[in-house]
Scaffold this motif. Structure first.
Motif, PDB file in Angstrom:
ATOM      1  N   GLY A  61      17.149  38.258  25.761  1.00  0.00           N
ATOM      2  CA  GLY A  61      17.307  37.090  24.906  1.00  0.00           C
ATOM      3  C   GLY A  61      15.996  36.358  24.709  1.00  0.00           C
ATOM      4  N   GLU A  62      15.243  36.159  25.801  1.00  0.00           N
ATOM      5  CA  GLU A  62      13.943  35.488  25.697  1.00  0.00           C
ATOM      6  C   GLU A  62      12.977  36.296  24.834  1.00  0.00           C
ATOM      7  OE1 GLU A  62      12.982  32.619  26.618  1.00  0.00           O
ATOM      8  OE2 GLU A  62      14.529  31.934  28.025  1.00  0.00           O
ATOM      9  N   LYS A  63      13.062  37.609  24.946  1.00  0.00           N
ATOM     10  CA  LYS A  63      12.184  38.469  24.147  1.00  0.00           C
ATOM     11  C   LYS A  63      12.492  38.326  22.658  1.00  0.00           C
ATOM     12  CE  LYS A  63      10.512  43.252  24.032  1.00  0.00           C
ATOM     13  NZ  LYS A  63      10.675  44.610  24.635  1.00  0.00           N
ATOM     14  N   LEU A  64      13.777  38.342  22.320  1.00  0.00           N
ATOM     15  CA  LEU A  64      14.155  38.171  20.915  1.00  0.00           C
ATOM     16  C   LEU A  64      13.771  36.791  20.413  1.00  0.00           C
ATOM     17  CD1 LEU A  64      17.660  39.887  20.654  1.00  0.00           C
ATOM     18  CD2 LEU A  64      15.470  40.728  19.806  1.00  0.00           C
ATOM     19  N   TRP A  65      14.003  35.779  21.232  1.00  0.00           N
ATOM     20  CA  TRP A  65      13.656  34.407  20.835  1.00  0.00           C
ATOM     21  C   TRP A  65      12.155  34.286  20.570  1.00  0.00           C
ATOM     22  CZ3 TRP A  65      16.261  30.482  19.002  1.00  0.00           C
ATOM     23  CH2 TRP A  65      15.720  29.191  19.042  1.00  0.00           C
TER      24      TRP A  65
ATOM     25  N   ARG B 125      19.195  45.114  14.390  1.00  0.00           N
ATOM     26  CA  ARG B 125      18.707  46.384  14.940  1.00  0.00           C
ATOM     27  C   ARG B 125      18.569  46.277  16.468  1.00  0.00           C
ATOM     28  NH1 ARG B 125      14.386  46.660  12.144  1.00  0.00           N
ATOM     29  NH2 ARG B 125      15.334  47.784  10.406  1.00  0.00           N
ATOM     30  N   ALA B 126      18.034  45.151  16.922  1.00  0.00           N
ATOM     31  CA  ALA B 126      17.866  44.956  18.361  1.00  0.00           C
ATOM     32  C   ALA B 126      19.213  44.861  19.063  1.00  0.00           C
ATOM     33  CB  ALA B 126      17.041  43.689  18.620  1.00  0.00           C
ATOM     34  N   TRP B 127      20.182  44.155  18.455  1.00  0.00           N
ATOM     35  CA  TRP B 127      21.496  44.013  19.083  1.00  0.00           C
ATOM     36  C   TRP B 127      22.222  45.351  19.159  1.00  0.00           C
ATOM     37  CZ3 TRP B 127      24.573  41.789  22.229  1.00  0.00           C
ATOM     38  CH2 TRP B 127      25.958  41.974  22.140  1.00  0.00           C
ATOM     39  N   ILE B 128      22.165  46.136  18.115  1.00  0.00           N
ATOM     40  CA  ILE B 128      22.833  47.447  18.132  1.00  0.00           C
ATOM     41  C   ILE B 128      22.248  48.321  19.234  1.00  0.00           C
ATOM     42  CG2 ILE B 128      23.150  49.575  16.818  1.00  0.00           C
ATOM     43  CD1 ILE B 128      23.343  47.814  14.290  1.00  0.00           C
ATOM     44  N   GLU B 129      20.930  48.259  19.403  1.00  0.00           N
ATOM     45  CA  GLU B 129      20.293  49.033  20.468  1.00  0.00           C
ATOM     46  C   GLU B 129      20.794  48.589  21.840  1.00  0.00           C
ATOM     47  OE1 GLU B 129      17.833  51.834  22.251  1.00  0.00           O
ATOM     48  OE2 GLU B 129      18.345  51.586  20.125  1.00  0.00           O
ATOM     49  N   ILE B 130      20.994  47.281  22.010  1.00  0.00           N
ATOM     50  CA  ILE B 130      21.473  46.750  23.291  1.00  0.00           C
ATOM     51  C   ILE B 130      22.941  47.073  23.503  1.00  0.00           C
ATOM     52  CG2 ILE B 130      21.975  44.601  24.545  1.00  0.00           C
ATOM     53  CD1 ILE B 130      19.458  43.421  23.138  1.00  0.00           C
ATOM     54  N   ALA B 131      23.755  46.907  22.460  1.00  0.00           N
ATOM     55  CA  ALA B 131      25.213  46.938  22.618  1.00  0.00           C
ATOM     56  C   ALA B 131      25.829  48.326  22.526  1.00  0.00           C
ATOM     57  CB  ALA B 131      25.852  46.037  21.551  1.00  0.00           C
ATOM     58  N   ARG B 132      25.080  49.327  22.108  1.00  0.00           N
ATOM     59  CA  ARG B 132      25.707  50.625  21.860  1.00  0.00           C
ATOM     60  C   ARG B 132      26.157  51.328  23.139  1.00  0.00           C
ATOM     61  NH1 ARG B 132      20.665  54.421  19.825  1.00  0.00           N
ATOM     62  NH2 ARG B 132      19.395  54.325  21.751  1.00  0.00           N
ATOM     63  N   ALA B 133      25.565  50.968  24.297  1.00  0.00           N
ATOM     64  CA  ALA B 133      25.970  51.594  25.559  1.00  0.00           C
ATOM     65  C   ALA B 133      25.629  50.675  26.714  1.00  0.00           C
ATOM     66  CB  ALA B 133      25.267  52.940  25.738  1.00  0.00           C
ATOM     67  N   SER B 134      26.370  50.814  27.799  1.00  0.00           N
ATOM     68  CA  SER B 134      26.098  50.004  28.991  1.00  0.00           C
ATOM     69  C   SER B 134      24.758  50.405  29.591  1.00  0.00           C
ATOM     70  CB  SER B 134      27.210  50.195  30.019  1.00  0.00           C
ATOM     71  OG  SER B 134      27.286  51.557  30.421  1.00  0.00           O
ATOM     72  N   PRO B 135      24.106  49.500  30.304  1.00  0.00           N
ATOM     73  CA  PRO B 135      22.788  49.814  30.880  1.00  0.00           C
ATOM     74  C   PRO B 135      22.858  51.016  31.812  1.00  0.00           C
ATOM     75  CG  PRO B 135      23.261  47.458  31.030  1.00  0.00           C
ATOM     76  CD  PRO B 135      24.520  48.119  30.592  1.00  0.00           C
ATOM     77  N   ALA B 136      21.920  51.912  31.692  1.00  0.00           N
ATOM     78  CA  ALA B 136      21.865  53.099  32.545  1.00  0.00           C
ATOM     79  C   ALA B 136      21.496  52.708  33.970  1.00  0.00           C
ATOM     80  CB  ALA B 136      20.837  54.089  31.990  1.00  0.00           C
ATOM     81  N   PRO B 137      21.917  53.484  34.961  1.00  0.00           N
ATOM     82  CA  PRO B 137      21.559  53.195  36.351  1.00  0.00           C
ATOM     83  C   PRO B 137      20.048  53.096  36.567  1.00  0.00           C
ATOM     84  CG  PRO B 137      23.304  54.818  36.277  1.00  0.00           C
ATOM     85  CD  PRO B 137      22.847  54.627  34.864  1.00  0.00           C
ATOM     86  N   SER B 138      19.287  53.841  35.783  1.00  0.00           N
ATOM     87  CA  SER B 138      17.830  53.778  35.933  1.00  0.00           C
ATOM     88  C   SER B 138      17.260  52.443  35.473  1.00  0.00           C
ATOM     89  CB  SER B 138      17.180  54.914  35.134  1.00  0.00           C
ATOM     90  OG  SER B 138      17.518  54.819  33.750  1.00  0.00           O
ATOM     91  N   VAL B 139      17.994  51.768  34.596  1.00  0.00           N
ATOM     92  CA  VAL B 139      17.547  50.468  34.090  1.00  0.00           C
ATOM     93  C   VAL B 139      17.879  49.360  35.089  1.00  0.00           C
ATOM     94  CG1 VAL B 139      17.798  48.776  32.226  1.00  0.00           C
ATOM     95  CG2 VAL B 139      17.783  51.225  31.705  1.00  0.00           C
ATOM     96  N   VAL B 140      19.077  49.434  35.679  1.00  0.00           N
ATOM     97  CA  VAL B 140      19.489  48.449  36.683  1.00  0.00           C
ATOM     98  C   VAL B 140      19.912  49.217  37.947  1.00  0.00           C
ATOM     99  CG1 VAL B 140      20.109  46.475  35.274  1.00  0.00           C
ATOM    100  CG2 VAL B 140      21.699  48.374  35.429  1.00  0.00           C
ATOM    101  N   PRO B 141      18.959  49.790  38.690  1.00  0.00           N
ATOM    102  CA  PRO B 141      19.308  50.571  39.884  1.00  0.00           C
ATOM    103  C   PRO B 141      19.888  49.680  40.978  1.00  0.00           C
ATOM    104  CG  PRO B 141      16.942  50.226  39.763  1.00  0.00           C
ATOM    105  CD  PRO B 141      17.505  49.716  38.469  1.00  0.00           C
TER     106      PRO B 141
END
Length: 366
Positions: free
Chosen positions: A339-343, A240-256
């Motif tokens: 990754g650290e969060k999932l671990w 579930r976590a991977w699908i949430e991450i992989a479904r779209a590239s990071p938005a500009p607001s996430v990595v401005p």
């Protein structure tokens, strides 16, 4: 057939045989382990083992070295004497594990040049734990921890031979010998193994129906029911976590992009082209992401092994795609943090650590 051994009183240990390697002519004690007899030195055993020190009634080594405490010591077999040596029965250990411990007592220096295999290590660990041999228990525990590290930074894309083949055995060993810190890595190796490493008669890629008899149970180290439940639940959470991450590239607001915050008149000669390149890269990132992640083997890999897939995202040459240095660093940091969060969440999903609320409640009860 094992050769019969007559005792001083004429009794016969008809089903026992002498150890081919550990029958010392000047030995002072005979031990019966399963169906094997060992003629050994009482003083040497008492020195290295708290168990044997109790069994033989001698002075105990420092008990604070070992955390475990065994039950009542076993006594000698009444009336049994071989080669003028009393015979003691030892039932808490297998002959194979005892052989490994004795070999280590005699030839342990060889481990300085070549570490033991997993099976050798498991035997040594069980034997040194059960017979309470502090230095050997400490050594075996340290090597097991190194073999199954609990740090995400030590998670290799490809597991070692031991990690690939002995995850189930490690879970069992960790419980038998009280080494819970190796379970996290063992669990994850099972999580990223199809079918959690369970063996089926039928080809897993076929369309044939698989019934209960097709599942081959490993009688030595089957997965416990609670382990299977934890693995199923944890894999669902990871997917579930991977699908949430992989479904779209990071938005500009996430990595401005930091360059976007600088007014045009304050950009230096290098920053202007870098900002333009970064803008073009962001415009193309959705298509690139669909092609290289969503519709690529990486997506399927992440469903089984999301932590390695996240590291693959970290390792992408984002600068070659046109992103500026700041955006490259931010993107890599984003996936490292995920990754650290999932671990960290694995501890709770796998039952390795109680939730903070439960810990506080337990603290208040005490």
């Amino acid at each position: 057939m094992p050769q019969s051994l007559k005792t001083k009183q004429g009794r016969v240990l008809s089903k026992a045989k002498r150890s081919e390697r550990f029958w010392y002519l000047d030995g002072s004690i005979v031990l019966l382990v399963e169906k094997t007899l060992y003629k050994l030195h009482r003083s040497r055993l008492s020195t290295v083992s708290l168990y044997f020190a109790r069994l033989f009634g001698g002075p105990l080594p420092d008990p604070e070295i070992v955390e475990v405490t065994k039950g009542d010591s076993e006594g000698p077999i009444d009336g049994e004497v071989i080669d003028s040596c009393p015979v003691y029965r030892v039932t808490c250990i297998s002959a194979g594990d005892f052989d490994c411990l004795l070999s280590t007592l005699n030839e342990g220096i060889t481990f300085a040049f070549k570490k033991p295999s997993f099976l050798e290590l498991a035997s040594l660990l069980r034997a040194s734990y059960t017979l309470e041999c502090p230095p050997y228990l400490e050594y075996a525990t340290r090597v097991l921890r190194e073999m199954w590290p609990d740090q995400l930074s030590q998670l290799d894309p490809e597991p070692s031979e031991e990690q690939r083949n002995f995850a189930k055995e490690t879970l069992q060993l960790s419980r038998e010998c009280g080494i819970p810190e190796v379970r996290k890595r063992a669990y994850y190796e099972l999580l990223r193994t199809p079918g959690f490493g369970q063996v089926f008669v039928s080809d897993s890629d076929s369309d044939e129906f698989i019934d209960d008899e097709d599942l081959l149970q490993d009688s030595q180290s089957p997965l416990r029911y609670v382990d299977i439940v934890r693995l199923v639940r944890t894999r669902e959470q990871l997917q579930r976590a991977w699908i949430e991450i992989a479904r779209a590239s990071p938005a500009p607001s996430v990595v401005p992009c930091a360059l976007e915050k600088i007014p045009d008149e304050k950009l230096n000669p290098a920053q202007g082209p870098a900002r333009n390149g970064c803008r073009a890269a962001r415009d193309k990132s959705a298509g690139w992401w669909t092609e290289q992640v969503v519709c690529a083997p990486l997506f399927e890999q992440g469903l089984l092994d999301p932590l390695t897939a996240l590291q693959d995202l970290v390792d992408v040459a984002w600068d070659e795609l046109g992103f500026c240095g700041h955006c490259v660093g931010e993107r890599r940091q984003l996936w490292e943090d995920q990754g650290e969060k999932l671990w960290g969440r694995l501890d709770r999903w796998l039952g390795l650590a109680a939730p903070e609320e439960d810990k506080k409640k337990k603290g208040r009860v005490k």
